[in-house]
Design a protein around this motif. Structure first.
Motif, mmCIF file in Angstrom:
data_model
loop_
_atom_site.group_PDB
_atom_site.id
_atom_site.type_symbol
_atom_site.label_atom_id
_atom_site.label_comp_id
_atom_site.label_asym_id
_atom_site.label_seq_id
_atom_site.Cartn_x
_atom_site.Cartn_y
_atom_site.Cartn_z
ATOM 1 N N THR A 71 37.117 -74.463 -57.957
ATOM 2 C CA THR A 71 38.122 -74.789 -56.941
ATOM 3 C C THR A 71 38.070 -76.299 -56.691
ATOM 4 N N PRO A 72 39.095 -76.854 -56.042
ATOM 5 C CA PRO A 72 39.050 -78.287 -55.731
ATOM 6 C C PRO A 72 38.262 -78.587 -54.450
ATOM 7 N N LEU A 73 37.608 -77.596 -53.895
ATOM 8 C CA LEU A 73 36.933 -77.790 -52.601
ATOM 9 C C LEU A 73 35.749 -78.742 -52.702
ATOM 10 N N LYS A 74 35.560 -79.504 -51.651
ATOM 11 C CA LYS A 74 34.370 -80.353 -51.513
ATOM 12 C C LYS A 74 33.315 -79.556 -50.729
ATOM 13 N N PRO A 75 32.023 -79.804 -50.995
ATOM 14 C CA PRO A 75 30.985 -79.002 -50.336
ATOM 15 C C PRO A 75 31.114 -78.952 -48.807
ATOM 16 N N THR A 76 31.438 -80.099 -48.183
ATOM 17 C CA THR A 76 31.474 -80.104 -46.711
ATOM 18 C C THR A 76 32.674 -79.337 -46.153
ATOM 19 N N GLN A 77 33.633 -78.974 -47.011
ATOM 20 C CA GLN A 77 34.779 -78.202 -46.517
ATOM 21 C C GLN A 77 34.428 -76.737 -46.277
ATOM 22 N N PHE A 78 33.377 -76.256 -46.919
ATOM 23 C CA PHE A 78 33.081 -74.825 -46.743
ATOM 24 C C PHE A 78 31.614 -74.519 -46.453
ATOM 25 N N LEU A 79 30.750 -75.521 -46.637
ATOM 26 C CA LEU A 79 29.317 -75.262 -46.435
ATOM 27 C C LEU A 79 28.811 -75.815 -45.119
ATOM 28 N N THR A 80 27.834 -75.129 -44.572
ATOM 29 C CA THR A 80 27.132 -75.680 -43.424
ATOM 30 C C THR A 80 25.658 -75.282 -43.502
ATOM 31 N N LEU A 81 24.851 -75.926 -42.685
ATOM 32 C CA LEU A 81 23.410 -75.660 -42.684
ATOM 33 C C LEU A 81 23.071 -74.753 -41.505
ATOM 34 N N TYR A 82 22.216 -73.797 -41.747
ATOM 35 C CA TYR A 82 21.717 -72.950 -40.648
ATOM 36 C C TYR A 82 20.204 -73.091 -40.608
ATOM 37 N N TYR A 83 19.663 -73.185 -39.384
ATOM 38 C CA TYR A 83 18.209 -73.228 -39.251
ATOM 39 C C TYR A 83 17.646 -71.839 -39.513
ATOM 40 N N VAL A 84 16.449 -71.793 -40.073
ATOM 41 C CA VAL A 84 15.877 -70.503 -40.475
ATOM 42 C C VAL A 84 15.221 -69.795 -39.294
ATOM 43 N N ASN A 85 15.177 -68.467 -39.394
ATOM 44 C CA ASN A 85 14.365 -67.661 -38.479
ATOM 45 C C ASN A 85 13.737 -66.539 -39.307
ATOM 46 N N GLU A 86 12.927 -65.700 -38.660
ATOM 47 C CA GLU A 86 12.190 -64.677 -39.428
ATOM 48 C C GLU A 86 13.117 -63.722 -40.170
ATOM 49 N N GLU A 87 14.213 -63.321 -39.520
ATOM 50 C CA GLU A 87 15.156 -62.380 -40.147
ATOM 51 C C GLU A 87 15.759 -62.974 -41.418
#
Ligand code: SF4
Ligand code: SF4
Length: 172
Positions: A36-52
């Protein structure tokens, strides 16, 4: 929204696309960026981890923080790719493996089973063998994801997001 989207389209308004955070693998990201022509920041984000999260996904150390990668969400919690008015996935051909296979998995006898009962009915896709292949492919890609992230964490954990994306795009 499952890969066989007919049931989802006819019987559901994309419940799982509006209620869940979608975490994705390096191979899902690679497939989307390569097709696709998408750039990473258009669809990705960072989530902090937890045990689950750590029961399912390995942590990525990025600029010395532990995170996982997932699809961006709109302020109402829906997936960035969900086309609300149409009730469709806007990236159907390249949707993450978790979306293709949800809510199904295989038991230890190789039989298709439902992970949870969140759909409006007890449906099964038309092509069960195809779904079983998709589930096996998803497991295979989870293993590649794990290996790639191990490699990244060993060598590059002080580097940033753009370097991580370049690394993800490489084959191992
Ligand atoms: S909740 Fe079930 S029926 Fe609804 S979109 Fe998701 S997989 Fe399809
Ligand atoms: S990528 Fe598509 S199927 Fe997956 S949550 Fe987003 S809209 Fe739904």
């Amino acid at each position: 929204m499952a890969n066989d989207g007919e049931y989802c389209f006819n019987h559901c308004n994309g419940y799982c696309c509006t209620k869940y955070t979608v975490l994705i693998t390096t191979e899902d990201i690679k497939r989307i960026l390569e097709n696709t022509p998408l750039k990473p920041t258009q669809f990705l984000t960072l989530y902090y981890v937890n045990e689950e999260i750590l029961k399912l996904f390995p942590k990525i150390t990025l600029a010395s923080e532990d995170i996982v990668l997932g699809l961006r969400q709109r302020p109402d919690g829906s997936c960035i790719f969900y086309l609300k008015e149409l009730g469709l996935c806007g990236i159907h051909l390249y949707k993450p493996m978790v979306c293709r296979t949800y809510p199904f998995t295989l038991n230890d006898k190789g039989q298709l089973i439902r992970l949870e009962n969140i759909c409006p009915g007890e449906w099964y896709p038309k092509n069960i063998e195809d779904l079983k292949d998709q589930i096996r492919q998803a497991w295979y890609e989870m293993e590649i994801n794990k290996k790639k992230i191990e490699m990244w964490n060993k060598k590059n954990s002080d580097l940033g997001f753009n370097d991580l994306i370049k690394f993800i795009l490489k084959d191992i």
